[in-house]
Design a protein around this motif. Structure first.
Motif, short mmCIF file in Angstrom:
data_model
loop_
_atom_site.label_atom_id
_atom_site.label_comp_id
_atom_site.label_asym_id
_atom_site.label_seq_id
_atom_site.Cartn_x
_atom_site.Cartn_y
_atom_site.Cartn_z
N GLU A 1 0.82 -1.21 0.00
CA GLU A 1 0.00 0.00 0.00
C GLU A 1 0.85 1.27 0.00
O GLU A 1 0.42 2.30 -0.51
CB GLU A 1 -0.94 0.01 1.21
CG GLU A 1 -1.99 -1.09 1.18
CD GLU A 1 -2.91 -1.03 2.37
OE1 GLU A 1 -2.75 -0.09 3.19
OE2 GLU A 1 -3.79 -1.89 2.49
N ARG A 2 2.05 1.17 0.56
CA ARG A 2 2.95 2.33 0.60
C ARG A 2 4.35 1.90 0.20
O ARG A 2 4.84 0.86 0.62
CB ARG A 2 2.98 2.95 2.00
CG ARG A 2 1.73 3.70 2.38
CD ARG A 2 1.86 4.34 3.76
NE ARG A 2 0.67 5.11 4.10
CZ ARG A 2 0.49 6.39 3.79
NH1 ARG A 2 1.44 7.04 3.12
NH2 ARG A 2 -0.60 7.03 4.14
N ARG B 1 1.60 6.12 -2.39
CA ARG B 1 0.54 5.20 -2.00
C ARG B 1 0.07 4.49 -3.25
O ARG B 1 -0.12 5.11 -4.31
CB ARG B 1 -0.62 5.95 -1.34
CG ARG B 1 -0.25 6.56 0.01
CD ARG B 1 -1.38 7.45 0.50
NE ARG B 1 -2.62 6.70 0.68
CZ ARG B 1 -3.82 7.26 0.79
NH1 ARG B 1 -3.94 8.58 0.69
NH2 ARG B 1 -4.89 6.53 0.96
N ALA C 1 -2.42 1.37 -5.13
CA ALA C 1 -3.57 0.45 -5.12
C ALA C 1 -3.62 -0.25 -6.47
O ALA C 1 -3.22 0.32 -7.49
CB ALA C 1 -4.88 1.20 -4.86
N ASP D 1 -12.17 12.69 -5.75
CA ASP D 1 -11.45 12.33 -4.54
C ASP D 1 -10.00 12.03 -4.91
O ASP D 1 -9.60 10.89 -5.11
CB ASP D 1 -12.10 11.11 -3.88
CG ASP D 1 -11.44 10.76 -2.56
OD1 ASP D 1 -10.55 11.51 -2.13
OD2 ASP D 1 -11.83 9.74 -1.95
N GLY E 1 -7.28 12.04 -3.29
CA GLY E 1 -6.36 11.58 -2.27
C GLY E 1 -6.45 10.11 -1.95
O GLY E 1 -5.77 9.65 -1.03
N SER E 2 -7.25 9.34 -2.66
CA SER E 2 -7.45 7.93 -2.31
C SER E 2 -7.28 7.04 -3.53
O SER E 2 -8.22 6.88 -4.32
CB SER E 2 -8.84 7.73 -1.71
OG SER E 2 -9.09 6.38 -1.46
N VAL F 1 -7.03 3.79 -3.48
CA VAL F 1 -7.88 2.61 -3.29
C VAL F 1 -9.30 2.89 -3.75
O VAL F 1 -9.93 2.09 -4.45
CB VAL F 1 -7.87 2.17 -1.82
CG1 VAL F 1 -8.86 1.04 -1.58
CG2 VAL F 1 -6.46 1.75 -1.39
N ALA F 2 -9.83 4.06 -3.38
CA ALA F 2 -11.18 4.42 -3.81
C ALA F 2 -11.26 4.57 -5.32
O ALA F 2 -12.26 4.19 -5.93
CB ALA F 2 -11.60 5.72 -3.11
N HIS G 1 -0.30 7.22 -6.11
CA HIS G 1 -0.55 8.57 -5.63
C HIS G 1 0.70 9.10 -4.96
O HIS G 1 1.25 8.47 -4.05
CB HIS G 1 -1.71 8.58 -4.63
CG HIS G 1 -1.98 9.92 -4.02
ND1 HIS G 1 -1.69 10.24 -2.71
CD2 HIS G 1 -2.52 11.05 -4.56
CE1 HIS G 1 -2.04 11.48 -2.46
NE2 HIS G 1 -2.55 12.00 -3.56
N GLU H 1 2.53 11.51 -2.50
CA GLU H 1 2.19 12.30 -1.32
C GLU H 1 3.19 13.42 -1.05
O GLU H 1 2.82 14.48 -0.56
CB GLU H 1 2.11 11.39 -0.09
CG GLU H 1 0.93 10.44 -0.12
CD GLU H 1 0.75 9.71 1.18
OE1 GLU H 1 1.77 9.38 1.82
OE2 GLU H 1 -0.40 9.47 1.58
#
Length: 375
Positions: free
Chosen positions: A118-119, A124, A126, A313, A315-316, A318-319, A346, A348
């Protein structure tokens, strides 16, 4: 279990209320046969014994158990119940073997296509995968990520074809990438190592015919340094990644494509390493043609870039992956016809000075094959 017992009771009551010339006892065979459709061998045997007992009771109430008619009915019920239990037991054994084979296959597939963390550093990540082959978790699409001292290196690719040969080629490419990527060669050198290994494997392959002669892998090799707001991409005939920034989608098309891995053409162009801006808050969407070429009932391609531009969105990852997966299934009517892989990265933060843009004229790998494209 309630339904078979209710059937036995109903048949007994109906038989007792029927005229003496009508015999409904043979219908009791329905109870064990129905139980076998949803229950195990033990439950089926228990219902069979109950049905036999019910027939014996009916025979005793009616006249006598020891008449030729009742004896033939009882014998038939015993034989059919026994065969039903035997077939149910064989089905259980086959199902157990199938579950074991599936568990081994899933474990092997998990080793080949390892889940992405995940990181990784300042990123990040997904991912999602859908295999076109029934009961398979992986197919000819592939992805991997390796952490290096300077950042993160990713691979996404698509093997020509489907089935076991495609999985074999995918496993080979993933193994070579994981072995070589952490040594931090240039992307062009890494591609050369992938090419050499795949060509050697194809020359040793026992596969024959067109599949062996036309096996190749489209791929995108990607470097994301921790200390610079940029992404380096060597595109080997693969669909170009998309960059999502504030609901604005940019296609990161290469200045010059490299040939797919495994073409085994000595004089083929090596392509160029393109450098694009990749700032904190940006998302990088990597995908295979199973995503971009998914079709609806009207035979229209899935408009990935248009759907991404409506995403808010930011910042996500996974979403975003879940949203795309669900959107594709709705677009295609619930099924996909090809292997499909999707990776969202993503950013960061950037370690060091985030305000300074990459210096003009900087080369990656060999200057002769490097193309800068900052947007």
């Amino acid at each position: 279990m309630v339904i078979p017992i209710a059937l036995i009771v109903a048949i007994m009551v109906a038989d007792l209320l029927a005229p003496q010339s009508i015999h409904l006892g043979p219908l009791l065979v329905v109870a064990p046969a129905l139980t076998a459709s949803f229950g195990g061998s033990r439950l089926t045997a228990a219902i069979g014994v109950l049905a036999i007992s019910a027939l014996v009771a009916l025979s005793a109430i009616r006249t006598s158990v020891f008449t030729s008619n009742h004896e033939s009915q009882l014998l038939a019920l015993i034989v059919i119940s026994a065969f039903t239990v035997i077939f149910c037991r064989l089905r259980e054994r086959h199902s157990a073997e199938l579950r074991q084979v599936r568990s081994v296959a899933e474990a092997a597939q998990q080793v080949v296509l390892q889940p992405l963390p995940e990181r990784m550093g300042t990123l990040r990540i997904a991912s999602a995968y859908a295999a076109a082959t029934d009961q398979a978790r992986i197919g000819g699409d592939l992805y991997a990520a390796v952490a290096t001292r300077r950042g993160t290196r990713l691979l996404i690719g698509d093997v020509r074809g489907k089935g076991l040969p495609a999985i074999e080629d995918a496993a080979l490419v993933l193994g070579v990438f994981r072995t070589a990527a952490h040594r931090e060669p240039t992307l062009t050198a890494l591609r050369s190592e992938l090419e050499a290994t795949v060509c050697w494997s194809l020359s040793q392959s026992i596969r024959g015919g067109i599949d062996a002669e036309e096996s190749f892998i489209t791929a995108a090799l990607i470097d994301i340094p921790d200390d610079a707001p940029e992404v380096h991409i060597l595109n080997c005939g693969h669909p170009p990644p998309l960059r999502l920034r504030n609901s604005r989608v940019t296609t990161l098309s290469p200045g010059r494509y490299s040939t797919p891995v495994g073409m085994c053409l000595p004089q083929a162009p090596h392509g160029a390493v393109d450098i694009f801006a990749f700032q904190p808050g940006d998302m990088l969407v990597l995908y295979t043609d199973g995503v971009s070429e998914a079709r609806d009932r009207a035979d229209r391609f899935y408009p990935l870039a248009d759907r991404l531009s409506a995403w808010t969105d930011t910042g996500s990852p996974v979403a975003l992956v879940d949203h795309i997966r669900q959107d594709i299934l709705e677009f295609c009517g619930g099924t996909v016809d090809d292997d499909a892989a999707l990776v969202v990265v993503h950013r960061e933060a950037v370690i060091g000075d985030q305000s300074a843009p990459p210096k003009a004229g900087r080369s990656v790998g060999r200057p002769a094959v490097t193309h800068r494209n900052l947007r």
